[in-house]
Design a protein around this motif. Structure first.
Motif, PDB file in Angstrom:
ATOM      1  N   THR A 292     -13.846  -4.242   4.073  1.00  0.00           N
ATOM      2  CA  THR A 292     -12.850  -3.039   4.117  1.00  0.00           C
ATOM      3  C   THR A 292     -12.028  -2.537   2.896  1.00  0.00           C
ATOM      4  N   ASN A 293     -11.947  -1.363   2.870  1.00  0.00           N
ATOM      5  CA  ASN A 293     -11.446  -0.879   1.512  1.00  0.00           C
ATOM      6  C   ASN A 293     -10.120  -0.443   1.886  1.00  0.00           C
ATOM      7  N   TYR A 294      -8.929  -0.748   0.978  1.00  0.00           N
ATOM      8  CA  TYR A 294      -7.558  -0.418   1.020  1.00  0.00           C
ATOM      9  C   TYR A 294      -7.439   0.856   0.022  1.00  0.00           C
TER      10      TYR A 294
ATOM     11  N   GLU B  61      -0.765   3.053   1.357  1.00  0.00           N
ATOM     12  CA  GLU B  61      -2.128   2.215   1.374  1.00  0.00           C
ATOM     13  C   GLU B  61      -2.485   2.292   2.835  1.00  0.00           C
TER      14      GLU B  61
ATOM     15  N   ALA C  43      -6.288   1.303   5.514  1.00  0.00           N
ATOM     16  CA  ALA C  43      -7.478   0.619   5.489  1.00  0.00           C
ATOM     17  C   ALA C  43      -8.554   1.640   5.863  1.00  0.00           C
TER      18      ALA C  43
ATOM     19  N   ASP D  87     -12.556   1.018   7.117  1.00  0.00           N
ATOM     20  CA  ASP D  87     -13.852   0.206   7.144  1.00  0.00           C
ATOM     21  C   ASP D  87     -15.152   0.940   7.107  1.00  0.00           C
TER      22      ASP D  87
ATOM     23  N   HIS E 146      -9.554  -4.484  -2.114  1.00  0.00           N
ATOM     24  CA  HIS E 146     -10.128  -5.162  -0.963  1.00  0.00           C
ATOM     25  C   HIS E 146      -9.153  -5.967  -0.084  1.00  0.00           C
TER      26      HIS E 146
ATOM     27  N   SER F  32      -5.045  -5.980   1.241  1.00  0.00           N
ATOM     28  CA  SER F  32      -3.789  -5.293   1.414  1.00  0.00           C
ATOM     29  C   SER F  32      -2.924  -5.727   0.788  1.00  0.00           C
TER      30      SER F  32
ATOM     31  N   GLN G 194      -3.632  -2.351  -7.003  1.00  0.00           N
ATOM     32  CA  GLN G 194      -4.877  -1.685  -6.878  1.00  0.00           C
ATOM     33  C   GLN G 194      -5.212  -0.809  -8.101  1.00  0.00           C
TER      34      GLN G 194
END
Length: 320
Positions: free
Chosen positions: A9-11, A21, A23, A25, A178, A180, A184
């Protein structure tokens, strides 16, 4: 900090635009134990949109037979996907391809749009000649269709957290992590730049479609527009493919070459448009399905001529 996409999962955030921010997936769902990724779904939607655009320009306007378009798509699409993979494998100096399965493993990622364009162009020319379709005339419908597919398909890169650029503090910076709430990496969202560039080009090409002066002008406009944008955008990316051990980015170099070549051809044929000519029909007269699309148009012209002749024989009252 450097961000490396790893399939989790990328935030993502766009702090410069006030977007916090959220998420993303990359996996849409699982089917029979296999992951079905958003990337594949979005690429498929792009291909479908491209097909229906060509259908609208041709079969919908009763200038081609739908079956011929489907036959062409069944040859062009698989060839384009295969060549997109081969192009990536050839120029990927960081990968390890020890078997045939490694080479064709598109499910593991690794496709290059220029490979798809080159392979698709070769397949298009071949199948169009076999079916006796005017190559440049139909390519004028295919060019914007490819651009439409590209602007949609780039969002598949977004769901994978890939195809981004160097770190930046610009207004359009995109945050990636990656975890939360974690610090970043702020990068250029080059997938977004390219998608917006293609969107603008797609709109402009369709606006000026009726000003086309010769067959091939539209597809050359697509090549020039995309080549120019990709040439510059590629210089920002972190995952470029390079020529051997040099620092020359393949897609950037190819983009500029295509831009100058296509622009030169547009200028030349605009000065002498009669060399290629301009056709409203997509088939050569000897094509199998030529009569099916030529007859209705011919009948419509004859009906119109008859009506005009009948109207010309009506005696109009004086004073009208």
């Amino acid at each position: 900090m450097t961000f490396y996409p790893n399939g989790t999962t990328n935030y993502i955030s766009f702090p410069g635009l006030g977007i916090g921010e959220f998420a993303v997936d990359p996996v849409a769902f699982t089917l029979f134990g296999r992951e079905v990724r958003w990337y594949g779904i979005i690429i498929t939607l792009g291909i479908m949109a491209a097909f229906f655009y060509v259908w609208y320009r041709t079969a919908h306007q009763k200038k081609m037979i739908t079956d011929d378009l489907i036959d062409c798509a069944l040859v062009i699409v698989p060839t384009a996907i295969l060549c997109a993979r081969l192009y990536y494998v050839i120029f990927d100096r960081s990968g390890s391809y020890d078997s045939f399965i490694d080479v064709i493993a598109i499910w593991d990622g690794g496709l290059a749009i220029y490979g798809a364009i080159i392979g698709g162009a070769i397949a298009s020319y071949t199948i169009f000649r076999i079916k006796k379709i005017r190559v440049l005339t139909l390519c004028d419908a295919v060019g914007p269709a490819v651009m439409l597919g590209q602007l949609i398909g780039r969002w598949g890169n977004f769901t994978n957290g890939e195809a981004f650029g160097a770190e930046t503090s610009s207004l359009f910076r995109m945050g990636l992590s990656h975890i939360s709430g974690h610090v970043q990496t702020l990068v250029h969202p080059t997938f977004l730049y390219e998608s917006l560039w293609n969107l603008l080009g797609f709109i402009l090409i369709n606006i000026f479609w009726k000003k086309k002066r010769f067959d091939g002008q539209i597809v050359l406009s697509y090549i020039a527009w995309y080549g120019l944008g990709r040439g510059f955008i590629e210089t920002l990316r972190q995952d470029s493919l390079y020529i051997g051990n040099t620092d020359i980015r393949v897609s950037s170099l190819l983009g500029f070459i295509l831009f100058f070549a296509a622009a030169a051809l547009i200028i030349f044929f605009s000065i002498k448009p009669h060399i290629l000519g301009k056709h409203s029909d997509y088939y050569y007269p000897e094509a199998k399905n030529y009569a099916k699309v030529a007859a209705p148009a011919s009948n419509q012209t004859n009906d119109s001529t008859t009506v005009n002749e009948e109207n010309s024989n009506i005696i109009k009252p004086k004073g009208e």
